[in-house]
Design a protein around this motif. Structure first.
Motif, PDB file in Angstrom:
ATOM      1  N   GLU A 294      20.069 -14.190   3.282  1.00 29.14           N
ATOM      2  CA  GLU A 294      20.835 -13.989   4.508  1.00 29.14           C
ATOM      3  C   GLU A 294      20.006 -13.287   5.582  1.00 29.14           C
ATOM      4  O   GLU A 294      20.038 -13.657   6.766  1.00 29.14           O
ATOM      5  N   LEU A 295      19.228 -12.278   5.175  1.00 31.55           N
ATOM      6  CA  LEU A 295      18.475 -11.479   6.147  1.00 31.55           C
ATOM      7  C   LEU A 295      17.278 -12.220   6.730  1.00 31.55           C
ATOM      8  O   LEU A 295      16.745 -11.814   7.766  1.00 31.55           O
ATOM      9  N   SER A 296      16.836 -13.286   6.103  1.00 32.85           N
ATOM     10  CA  SER A 296      15.663 -14.023   6.590  1.00 32.85           C
ATOM     11  C   SER A 296      15.994 -15.046   7.674  1.00 32.85           C
ATOM     12  O   SER A 296      15.083 -15.692   8.210  1.00 32.85           O
ATOM     13  N   GLN A 297      17.245 -15.196   8.009  1.00 30.47           N
ATOM     14  CA  GLN A 297      17.633 -16.217   8.984  1.00 30.47           C
ATOM     15  C   GLN A 297      17.423 -15.733  10.418  1.00 30.47           C
ATOM     16  O   GLN A 297      17.254 -14.540  10.679  1.00 30.47           O
ATOM     17  N   THR A 298      17.436 -16.670  11.350  1.00 32.50           N
ATOM     18  CA  THR A 298      17.401 -16.338  12.775  1.00 32.50           C
ATOM     19  C   THR A 298      18.572 -15.420  13.100  1.00 32.50           C
ATOM     20  O   THR A 298      19.698 -15.657  12.673  1.00 32.50           O
ATOM     21  N   SER A 299      18.303 -14.359  13.872  1.00 35.88           N
ATOM     22  CA  SER A 299      19.302 -13.316  14.107  1.00 35.88           C
ATOM     23  C   SER A 299      20.117 -13.572  15.378  1.00 35.88           C
ATOM     24  O   SER A 299      19.590 -14.071  16.380  1.00 35.88           O
ATOM     25  N   ASN A 300      21.368 -13.206  15.311  1.00 38.97           N
ATOM     26  CA  ASN A 300      22.219 -13.179  16.504  1.00 38.97           C
ATOM     27  C   ASN A 300      22.303 -11.778  17.093  1.00 38.97           C
ATOM     28  O   ASN A 300      22.941 -11.578  18.135  1.00 38.97           O
ATOM     29  N   LYS A 301      21.658 -10.829  16.443  1.00 39.45           N
ATOM     30  CA  LYS A 301      21.758  -9.422  16.820  1.00 39.45           C
ATOM     31  C   LYS A 301      20.498  -8.916  17.508  1.00 39.45           C
ATOM     32  O   LYS A 301      20.560  -8.137  18.460  1.00 39.45           O
ATOM     33  N   TYR A 302      19.341  -9.343  17.020  1.00 39.35           N
ATOM     34  CA  TYR A 302      18.058  -8.901  17.566  1.00 39.35           C
ATOM     35  C   TYR A 302      17.308 -10.094  18.153  1.00 39.35           C
ATOM     36  O   TYR A 302      17.593 -11.253  17.833  1.00 39.35           O
ATOM     37  N   CYS A 303      16.309  -9.801  18.978  1.00 36.42           N
ATOM     38  CA  CYS A 303      15.474 -10.893  19.495  1.00 36.42           C
ATOM     39  C   CYS A 303      14.696 -11.508  18.327  1.00 36.42           C
ATOM     40  O   CYS A 303      14.407 -10.851  17.320  1.00 36.42           O
ATOM     41  N   ASN A 304      14.377 -12.774  18.452  1.00 36.03           N
ATOM     42  CA  ASN A 304      13.631 -13.503  17.430  1.00 36.03           C
ATOM     43  C   ASN A 304      12.274 -13.922  17.975  1.00 36.03           C
ATOM     44  O   ASN A 304      12.133 -14.159  19.179  1.00 36.03           O
ATOM     45  N   VAL A 305      11.304 -14.040  17.085  1.00 32.46           N
ATOM     46  CA  VAL A 305       9.954 -14.443  17.482  1.00 32.46           C
ATOM     47  C   VAL A 305       9.403 -15.435  16.460  1.00 32.46           C
ATOM     48  O   VAL A 305       9.908 -15.529  15.336  1.00 32.46           O
TER      49      VAL A 305
END
Length: 501
Positions: A294-305
């Motif tokens: 779950e934690l390795s997915q693209t986040s809706n909470k933090y910026c992604n890179v």
């Protein structure tokens, strides 16, 4: 694997005959004219590289060399590829998911003026290809999707990011058909920084996180310039393949995860300190470690890179100062697990897998802050503030949220990556060896290493001792963590007094 002999030799005097042959061939089948067709044999499958592609490969390599760029002829057609050969790097393959070879190409002298009397030059490359001759490994790779992703990362993403803050990966000159051809980093003075235990010291990690900050900052700026997100611009290059969600339970990554957890269940049975609460730990361990999916997915909470997602010690190569002691530059290799995720995932991985629990007690927070400060410096060079994308508060909040990922990754990676050499050779040298580890005999192989190899045993016990209190008693913070959390971000930055030029 030796290079298959081509159907003709490439020497002067035969070119007219070859040209006529391919003119005739064009009328017979619909393919482009390949002036000199080369053959690479990887088991039962033959991969083709045209003479033109080979010329461009060499020309681009020469262009990248600052010592020869100015005197290089204008076009790659001005020199000839005379011959080449592929050589295995070692008797026992080093890669689990690819065949690693050196490519040596002899060319005619391409320079306008050269004081040497050399008529030929030899260029050296590093190649990575799919193990086509081992069906069981190819089936795993195809379901895993690693080669397709890595080709896209090197062909589409990294060249664009490296235009912003410079090189972070080896230069890739060919990426297609289950083969990648790179500059040979070892030949250019790069080497791995870790020893048998897989640990990196502060200097190496400081060097690595600066390159990581360059890649992550470049990802943010690239998205801003393109006015689109990375997973929209290059979706197949960043699709999550290490920890995919909503797959069948028979998927190779679920099976791989389950097999790894079984290894640690058996190791825990051997450790007296966990005996009192053993059954509870064994029962809950799969669920606790499964959080990584779950934690390795693209986040809706933090910026992604754009993220590497495979940052253990052997995937970072360093170049050193003239005295050969201080690392001054590094390159990341193996982008086969690249993802689009919060920067903390990469950062906590590189600061956890190749470090010990005691090292992290002293150095984890300073290294985290050094990364954030250097990334802020890079953004300022583009007249931007990192706060627009990731505030300090968000950065340290993401550390608390994703810290567990580094510990879980350490266990999932290290029971394989720090196996003693004699066991890894048996795994990579045959189809049965690969299948034994990834399917049938993983527990047996790892328990053998745990009983017989002190480095292996010490590292895995160290990881378990850090992970278990956090997942089974997360509210009990040790004094080190408590101290770090109450310390203000500004105080942490000011005490470092890091100056970036």
């Amino acid at each position: 694997m030796p290079l298959q002999e081509p159907p003709f030799n490439h020497y002067a005097g035969q070119e007219d005959l070859i040209e006529d042959f391919y003119k005739l061939l064009k009328f017979c089948i619909e393919i482009p004219i390949l002036k000199h067709l080369q053959y690479f044999t990887m088991g039962a499958t033959t991969l083709h590289l045209s003479f033109k592609e080979m010329q461009e490969l060499c020309f681009n390599s020469l262009q990248d060399c600052s010592a020869t760029k100015e005197i290089l002829t204008a076009v790659p057609e001005d020199f000839r590829v005379i011959k080449y050969e592929l050589n295995l790097i070692a008797e026992h393959p080093a890669g689990y998911l690819g065949v690693h070879q050196y490519l040596l190409v002899e060319i005619s002298n391409p320079f306008k003026s050269d004081r040497n009397d050399e008529t030929h030059k030899v260029l050296r490359f590093f190649t990575k290809s799919a193990p086509m001759e081992i069906p069981s490994r190819m089936a795993y790779i195809e379901e895993f999707g690693v080669f397709k992703k890595e080709i896209l990362a090197y062909r589409e993403v990294l060249p664009r990011l490296e235009q912003i803050f410079g090189q972070v990966a080896p230069r890739c000159y060919y990426a297609d058909k289950n083969m990648l051809i790179f500059e040979d980093l070892k030949h250019k003075g790069y080497r791995m920084g870790a020893k048998r235990d897989g640990l990196l010291d502060y200097q190496h990690l400081s060097c690595a996180i600066k390159s990581l900050a360059k890649m992550h900052a470049a990802s943010l700026i690239y998205e801003m310039r393109m006015k689109s997100k990375m997973n929209a611009l290059h979706p197949d290059a960043v699709v999550e393949n290490a920890y995919p969600l909503n797959m069948k339970t028979t998927h190779v990554r679920y099976q791989n995860f389950s097999n790894a957890v079984n290894v640690y269940k058996e190791i825990l049975r051997l450790l007296p300190k966990y005996e009192k609460n053993l059954e509870n730990i064994l029962h809950q361990l799969p669920e606790k470690m499964q959080k990584i999916f779950e934690l390795s997915q693209t986040s809706n909470k933090y910026c992604n890179v754009f993220s590497h997602a495979d940052l253990w010690a052997n995937n970072v190569m360093f170049r050193y100062s003239p005295n050969d002691h201080e690392p001054i530059e590094c390159r990341f290799v193996d982008f086969q697990l690249a993802r689009y995720a919060p920067p903390m995932l990469d950062l906590i991985t590189i600061l956890t897998i190749p470090t010990s629990r005691e090292f992290r007690k002293s150095h984890l927070m300073p290294l985290l802050t050094e990364y954030y400060q250097y990334m802020s410096h890079l953004m300022k060079r583009e007249s931007l503030s990192l706060d627009q994308f990731l505030t300090q508060e968000q950065f340290y909040a993401s550390f608390e949220e994703f810290r567990i990922c580094g510990l879980i990754e350490s266990l999932l990676f290290s029971h394989l990556t720090i196996l003693p050499g004699e066991l890894t050779q048996s795994l990579t040298s045959s189809a049965n060896g690969f299948s034994d580890f990834f399917n049938r005999k993983r527990v047996e192989i790892c328990l053998k290493a745990f009983h017989t190899d002190e480095v292996y045993r010490t590292r895995l016990c160290d990881m378990l001792e850090d992970l278990l209190p956090r997942v089974f008693n997360p509210n009990r913070l040790n004094s080190y963590t408590e101290k770090c959390l109450v310390q203000s971000v500004d105080q942490t930055i000011s005490c470092l007094q890091v100056v970036f030029v």
